[in-house]
Design an enzyme around this catalytic site. Sequence first.
Site, PDB file in Angstrom:
ATOM      1  N   GLU A 240      -7.635   8.773   1.551  1.00 29.00           N
ATOM      2  CA  GLU A 240      -7.414  10.222   1.573  1.00 29.00           C
ATOM      3  C   GLU A 240      -6.011  10.588   2.057  1.00 29.00           C
ATOM      4  O   GLU A 240      -5.552  11.711   1.838  1.00 29.00           O
ATOM      5  CB  GLU A 240      -8.441  10.879   2.504  1.00 29.00           C
ATOM      6  CG  GLU A 240      -9.869  10.845   2.007  1.00 29.00           C
ATOM      7  CD  GLU A 240     -10.554   9.489   2.124  1.00 29.00           C
ATOM      8  OE1 GLU A 240      -9.940   8.550   2.661  1.00 29.00           O
ATOM      9  OE2 GLU A 240     -11.703   9.358   1.673  1.00 29.00           O
ATOM     10  N   GLY A 241      -5.345   9.661   2.765  1.00 26.97           N
ATOM     11  CA  GLY A 241      -4.069  10.045   3.381  1.00 26.97           C
ATOM     12  C   GLY A 241      -2.857   9.288   2.864  1.00 26.97           C
ATOM     13  O   GLY A 241      -1.731   9.698   3.119  1.00 26.97           O
TER      14      GLY A 241
ATOM     15  N   TYR B 239     -25.088  16.055  15.752  1.00 27.85           N
ATOM     16  CA  TYR B 239     -24.707  14.733  15.235  1.00 27.85           C
ATOM     17  C   TYR B 239     -23.556  14.102  16.018  1.00 27.85           C
ATOM     18  O   TYR B 239     -22.633  14.790  16.449  1.00 27.85           O
ATOM     19  CB  TYR B 239     -24.242  14.818  13.781  1.00 27.85           C
ATOM     20  CG  TYR B 239     -25.342  15.111  12.802  1.00 27.85           C
ATOM     21  CD1 TYR B 239     -26.425  14.246  12.654  1.00 27.85           C
ATOM     22  CD2 TYR B 239     -25.304  16.254  12.014  1.00 27.85           C
ATOM     23  CE1 TYR B 239     -27.444  14.522  11.747  1.00 27.85           C
ATOM     24  CE2 TYR B 239     -26.316  16.542  11.106  1.00 27.85           C
ATOM     25  CZ  TYR B 239     -27.375  15.661  10.982  1.00 27.85           C
ATOM     26  OH  TYR B 239     -28.380  15.938  10.090  1.00 27.85           O
TER      27      TYR B 239
ATOM     28  N   GLY C 247       0.809  -1.220   0.000  1.00 34.02           N
ATOM     29  CA  GLY C 247       0.000   0.000   0.000  1.00 34.02           C
ATOM     30  C   GLY C 247       0.837   1.262   0.000  1.00 34.02           C
ATOM     31  O   GLY C 247       1.946   1.292   0.542  1.00 34.02           O
TER      32      GLY C 247
ATOM     33  N   GLU D 227     -10.255   0.397  11.705  1.00 34.65           N
ATOM     34  CA  GLU D 227     -10.824  -0.428  10.637  1.00 34.65           C
ATOM     35  C   GLU D 227     -10.967  -1.902  11.021  1.00 34.65           C
ATOM     36  O   GLU D 227     -11.965  -2.544  10.716  1.00 34.65           O
ATOM     37  CB  GLU D 227      -9.882  -0.318   9.430  1.00 34.65           C
ATOM     38  CG  GLU D 227     -10.315  -1.041   8.203  1.00 34.65           C
ATOM     39  CD  GLU D 227      -9.272  -0.903   7.087  1.00 34.65           C
ATOM     40  OE1 GLU D 227      -8.098  -0.622   7.381  1.00 34.65           O
ATOM     41  OE2 GLU D 227      -9.647  -1.065   5.928  1.00 34.65           O
TER      42      GLU D 227
ATOM     43  N   LYS E 179       8.327   1.002   5.490  1.00 36.40           N
ATOM     44  CA  LYS E 179       7.204   1.805   5.028  1.00 36.40           C
ATOM     45  C   LYS E 179       5.906   1.231   5.551  1.00 36.40           C
ATOM     46  O   LYS E 179       5.706   0.022   5.486  1.00 36.40           O
ATOM     47  CB  LYS E 179       7.171   1.765   3.491  1.00 36.40           C
ATOM     48  CG  LYS E 179       5.915   2.332   2.878  1.00 36.40           C
ATOM     49  CD  LYS E 179       5.243   1.399   1.871  1.00 36.40           C
ATOM     50  CE  LYS E 179       4.618   0.203   2.536  1.00 36.40           C
ATOM     51  NZ  LYS E 179       3.723  -0.580   1.683  1.00 36.40           N
ATOM     52  N   THR E 180       5.035   2.027   6.073  1.00 36.20           N
ATOM     53  CA  THR E 180       3.618   1.711   6.247  1.00 36.20           C
ATOM     54  C   THR E 180       2.932   2.807   7.047  1.00 36.20           C
ATOM     55  O   THR E 180       3.418   3.213   8.098  1.00 36.20           O
ATOM     56  CB  THR E 180       3.339   0.356   6.936  1.00 36.20           C
ATOM     57  OG1 THR E 180       1.947   0.296   7.262  1.00 36.20           O
ATOM     58  CG2 THR E 180       4.113   0.164   8.221  1.00 36.20           C
ATOM     59  N   ILE E 181       1.820   3.278   6.525  1.00 34.72           N
ATOM     60  CA  ILE E 181       1.067   4.298   7.263  1.00 34.72           C
ATOM     61  C   ILE E 181       0.508   3.710   8.556  1.00 34.72           C
ATOM     62  O   ILE E 181       0.205   4.437   9.482  1.00 34.72           O
ATOM     63  CB  ILE E 181      -0.108   4.888   6.440  1.00 34.72           C
ATOM     64  CG1 ILE E 181      -1.159   3.836   6.075  1.00 34.72           C
ATOM     65  CG2 ILE E 181       0.399   5.603   5.204  1.00 34.72           C
ATOM     66  CD1 ILE E 181      -2.500   4.429   5.682  1.00 34.72           C
ATOM     67  N   ASP E 182       0.376   2.378   8.611  1.00 28.22           N
ATOM     68  CA  ASP E 182      -0.231   1.747   9.790  1.00 28.22           C
ATOM     69  C   ASP E 182       0.591   1.903  11.055  1.00 28.22           C
ATOM     70  O   ASP E 182       0.079   1.732  12.158  1.00 28.22           O
ATOM     71  CB  ASP E 182      -0.436   0.245   9.541  1.00 28.22           C
ATOM     72  CG  ASP E 182      -1.467  -0.006   8.455  1.00 28.22           C
ATOM     73  OD1 ASP E 182      -2.108   0.969   8.015  1.00 28.22           O
ATOM     74  OD2 ASP E 182      -1.635  -1.174   8.061  1.00 28.22           O
TER      75      ASP E 182
ATOM     76  N   ARG F 189       1.207  -5.875  -4.823  1.00 28.95           N
ATOM     77  CA  ARG F 189       1.138  -6.696  -3.613  1.00 28.95           C
ATOM     78  C   ARG F 189       1.649  -8.125  -3.795  1.00 28.95           C
ATOM     79  O   ARG F 189       1.483  -8.970  -2.923  1.00 28.95           O
ATOM     80  CB  ARG F 189      -0.307  -6.710  -3.092  1.00 28.95           C
ATOM     81  CG  ARG F 189      -0.768  -5.347  -2.611  1.00 28.95           C
ATOM     82  CD  ARG F 189      -2.098  -5.398  -1.897  1.00 28.95           C
ATOM     83  NE  ARG F 189      -2.486  -4.074  -1.450  1.00 28.95           N
ATOM     84  CZ  ARG F 189      -2.131  -3.528  -0.293  1.00 28.95           C
ATOM     85  NH1 ARG F 189      -1.386  -4.199   0.555  1.00 28.95           N
ATOM     86  NH2 ARG F 189      -2.526  -2.313   0.025  1.00 28.95           N
TER      87      ARG F 189
ATOM     88  N   ARG G  34      -5.676  -2.154   9.727  1.00 26.60           N
ATOM     89  CA  ARG G  34      -6.425  -3.345  10.061  1.00 26.60           C
ATOM     90  C   ARG G  34      -5.845  -4.102  11.248  1.00 26.60           C
ATOM     91  O   ARG G  34      -6.559  -4.560  12.113  1.00 26.60           O
ATOM     92  CB  ARG G  34      -6.454  -4.260   8.819  1.00 26.60           C
ATOM     93  CG  ARG G  34      -7.358  -5.423   9.010  1.00 26.60           C
ATOM     94  CD  ARG G  34      -7.660  -6.102   7.704  1.00 26.60           C
ATOM     95  NE  ARG G  34      -8.033  -7.489   7.957  1.00 26.60           N
ATOM     96  CZ  ARG G  34      -8.133  -8.415   7.024  1.00 26.60           C
ATOM     97  NH1 ARG G  34      -7.890  -8.110   5.766  1.00 26.60           N
ATOM     98  NH2 ARG G  34      -8.480  -9.635   7.331  1.00 26.60           N
TER      99      ARG G  34
ATOM    100  N   ASP H 200       5.833  -7.508   6.177  1.00 25.31           N
ATOM    101  CA  ASP H 200       5.907  -8.705   5.331  1.00 25.31           C
ATOM    102  C   ASP H 200       6.937  -8.551   4.215  1.00 25.31           C
ATOM    103  O   ASP H 200       7.717  -9.468   3.942  1.00 25.31           O
ATOM    104  CB  ASP H 200       4.534  -8.994   4.688  1.00 25.31           C
ATOM    105  CG  ASP H 200       3.628  -9.757   5.647  1.00 25.31           C
ATOM    106  OD1 ASP H 200       4.124 -10.240   6.684  1.00 25.31           O
ATOM    107  OD2 ASP H 200       2.419  -9.852   5.356  1.00 25.31           O
TER     108      ASP H 200
END
Lengths: 549, 549
Positions: free
Chosen positions: A423-424, A240, A78, A308, A199-202, A142, A249, A173
């Site tokens: 979006e990010g 709201y 990703g 998520e 690398k990973t935004i997570d 991937r 995830r 991974d």
Amino acid sequence: MLKSPLQIERGKYIPKMPTSLKGIVKIVEGEKTQSVADQDQIKAMFPNTYGLPILKFETGNEMKQYPAYKVGVVLSGGQAPGGHNVISGLFDGLKACNPDNKLYGFLGGPSGLVDNKYKELTADIIDEYRNTGGFDIIGSGRTKLETPEQFDMVHQNCKALGVNAVVIIGGDDSNTNACILAEYFAAKKTGIQVIGVPKTIDGDLKNEVVETSFGFDTACKTYSELIGNIQRDANSAKKYYHFIRLMGRSASHICLECALETQPNITIVSEEVEKKQMTLDQLVSEIAEVVVRRAEKGLNYGTVLIPEGVVEFIPEMKILISELNDILAEHEAEVAVLESNKDKRDFVASKLSKASSEVFNSLPNNISNQLMLDRDPHGNVQVSAIETEKLLMDMTKAKLKQLKKDGKYTGKFGALGHFFGYEGRCAIPSNFDADYCYTLGYTASLLISEGKTGYMASVKNLTKPADQWIPGGAPITMMMNMEKRHGELKPVIQKALVELDGAPFKKLVENRESWAMNSNYLYPGPIQYFGPASVSDVTTQTLLLEQSK
Amino acid sequence: MLKSPLQIERGKYIPKMPTSLKGIVKIVEGEKTQSVADQDQIKAMFPNTYGLPILKFETGNEMKQYPAYKVGVVLSGGQAPGGHNVISGLFDGLKACNPDNKLYGFLGGPSGLVDNKYKELTADIIDEYRNTGGFDIIGSGRTKLETPEQFDMVHQNCKALGVNAVVIIGGDDSNTNACILAEYFAAKKTGIQVIGVPKTIDGDLKNEVVETSFGFDTACKTYSELIGNIQRDANSAKKYYHFIRLMGRSASHICLECALETQPNITIVSEEVEKKQMTLDQLVSEIAEVVVRRAEKGLNYGTVLIPEGVVEFIPEMKILISELNDILAEHEAEVAVLESNKDKRDFVASKLSKASSEVFNSLPNNISNQLMLDRDPHGNVQVSAIETEKLLMDMTKAKLKQLKKDGKYTGKFGALGHFFGYEGRCAIPSNFDADYCYTLGYTASLLISEGKTGYMASVKNLTKPADQWIPGGAPITMMMNMEKRHGELKPVIQKALVELDGAPFKKLVENRESWAMNSNYLYPGPIQYFGPASVSDVTTQTLLLEQSK
């Protein structure tokens, strides 16, 4: 390429680098390393790349002649903001080490290495992509590199092209596989080195030597901008509850970081849900309780942050999903002929265990339909496609209706759902990520030039100004342990989940009651690339809190 | 109030103002005005506020003594970035006109005026909100001020508090009502003046004297940031079409502006759909055609921008919705007892006209369910709740499946939906909106001090640097015509829809083919408050194109 005004200005940005990389550089060997667990097994599997020392680059005094390299680079998995800066740092570093160095980009992810799809990355191409978001310079993919057949193809292709070092930019991974490839190449004495970049935004690829993965900073700031804007809207309209699901995830780092940046009323952290072995009903009850207590104060609005992947951390949901996967595989044809979704649900429920069928029947129909009908190519439930924010909105609404009936709630409940992810992932990298990524790429070029393999580029001291950052390399094997994957024990890089005794989560817990009951919202606003350093150069709360311990 | 670093820095920003407002100011009367249409009727209904001259403020040379005022201010309708700056400009302007002036904020929207809920806005309160997003300083609301009973309550409350001028910050409806209130107060000789300020992110309140409504700039830039990021993701991963629905029910200005900022593959403009009398199937066919042609070039990804309100501009959908409203009102009980959604759909379809039942049956089930089941408090279909992006995704998918069967399409189609609205309404105002809003508020204070009523604050020459802006006032009656509302002819401000012969739409049309077939994406990035003026001070493409004609 037509460019926006900001693209044009960002093209001129010179990433900040550690002082130690600016002049003559020397390499310093640190201590020999061990894997984080299962040392004997990992050592046996990586005889050539195990136990290597930590490396640091420091200011040197002797000009070095580095051999010429042809380097291949690949973007894996990703997108994360800053990938283009890793590549431009790598390019500039390679040219500084030896002007004859060449850089090839393999296209469309790791499959490019196998299928021999590549292009040479020259200065004019690199210049188009400096400080930009996205992975479009060479694309990503991937495909997993894990079989000897693939490795041999890669070997063949590299040999044909004269490539003698490969840089793999990826998550846990991909870096695991980078290390396996490095070991394979070393064992076969191919002479091809492999270097990984985290690398990973997570944010779940981090450890004692890798303080953070790149992209996490920019992605979280982008989501926090939006959450802050929504909170200001909630606080203005006062009508709201916004249920906001955030990408990530396996781990809840993004959710936690965004919570620390914006101070929402409710933040769900998957790791805590699992630790407490919560049921879906308990989770919904906790949300409803805050809604009820806020209503008693006259506050019928608020924000809820949802990771998520949370449903997979709820034990009963995990079991339900696993049973569904089996039942739907076995009874696919029977389910297919049933006409209405209601009939399908009833059929499926009749095949589930008693506990799972109760959970299944407690779900709103749109969610149970989704679980039944939206399957991935292997026929499995698509967990990432579950609209968890709607699940929780609907169930909270039902719970509040019951509480109202029981005279325990008199407020009004209106809810809106949001999901932020795409979006990010390709935002223009923040100054932090632009600098960090460029430095990572530059460091990778030095690891190559020094003849290293099986290392991950590492930059430490990241909460200090960039000139004090410490570049180096960490043997990937030191991050590994043995884990079960598809029923088989495999050597893998240990995933960094949110630590429930870590400083970032503790800060959330300390403030949870106050943030729930008041409207202490913070409005971070959009990422600023110019202006005061207090605004444009500060990294994540997660990193600041973790490093201040 | 705990603040983010950007909130702190933005607090220090001094909005730019026209030179003419900086020293001694004089008022200059321009030409007498006429309403845009239906002059006789409007004139008859507004005997005291019709035909007034355009006003301009210029640099003067004679110091003026303005009388002291107590001013009430109200925020009406949906949030728009810059509302707090209107109020701070108003406050500073009032204090400059006469240090004894006082400002009261009526709370929660126009209902605050009726219910007499207010607070005095003092310097320390104002200072907390300078250059911030949101309407939370006094809240907003959607109560419409339109009956004589309400006007009398407002009169009573103002009189009791000594308020002798009211500023209403709102969209076209709120400003229409501001004008009616101004006329009512003038006719009753209450001595209370009413001034309007043009607010709406939708951009549909504009005309020859009001170049743009405030908030449009910031909201569009926020959405464009996200669209750009998503496009970079699409262009990197190369596997998804992103269907992006944007707020703006009546007009497609937001969609058009975002398209000009980001150059997506497909942009739907409601006004064009209506002009061409398109069917839903035609709209879907046009999208599918682009997908097919891109697939032929090997491009199986892209972006589609969809205005929130488009279904109401499709003639057959408009008829369907209207029939549904009637049928569901008449047969509510019968529908309620039917158990499954399928039974409900079949029942409803049997009551529809032949044409409408065909359209209804062509919709994906989740959408027809939504049309049947999600009703507003009046029992009507909630058009704004229709997930139009999913409708179009699902129908495009079905259309492509058919084309594949017919051998006319060989690509892969994966689609993801997004909806952006709440993300931009309370963003921190851009420099443009911060300056524009502050100037609008300041101008309103001068209109009050000059004893004017029935005027809207107006600032012209907005595409020039702020020091050259021309502040003034425009009689609201000049923007009015007669329109049918709920079956009755009413005087209302003419809504500005997208002009199909206007420069912004023409630019889209000229580029449509190229943007569809290539990936000419622009990545505007997040709003910048600091840095080069080319990045931080430029307003919308819409305004630039409209004013360059």
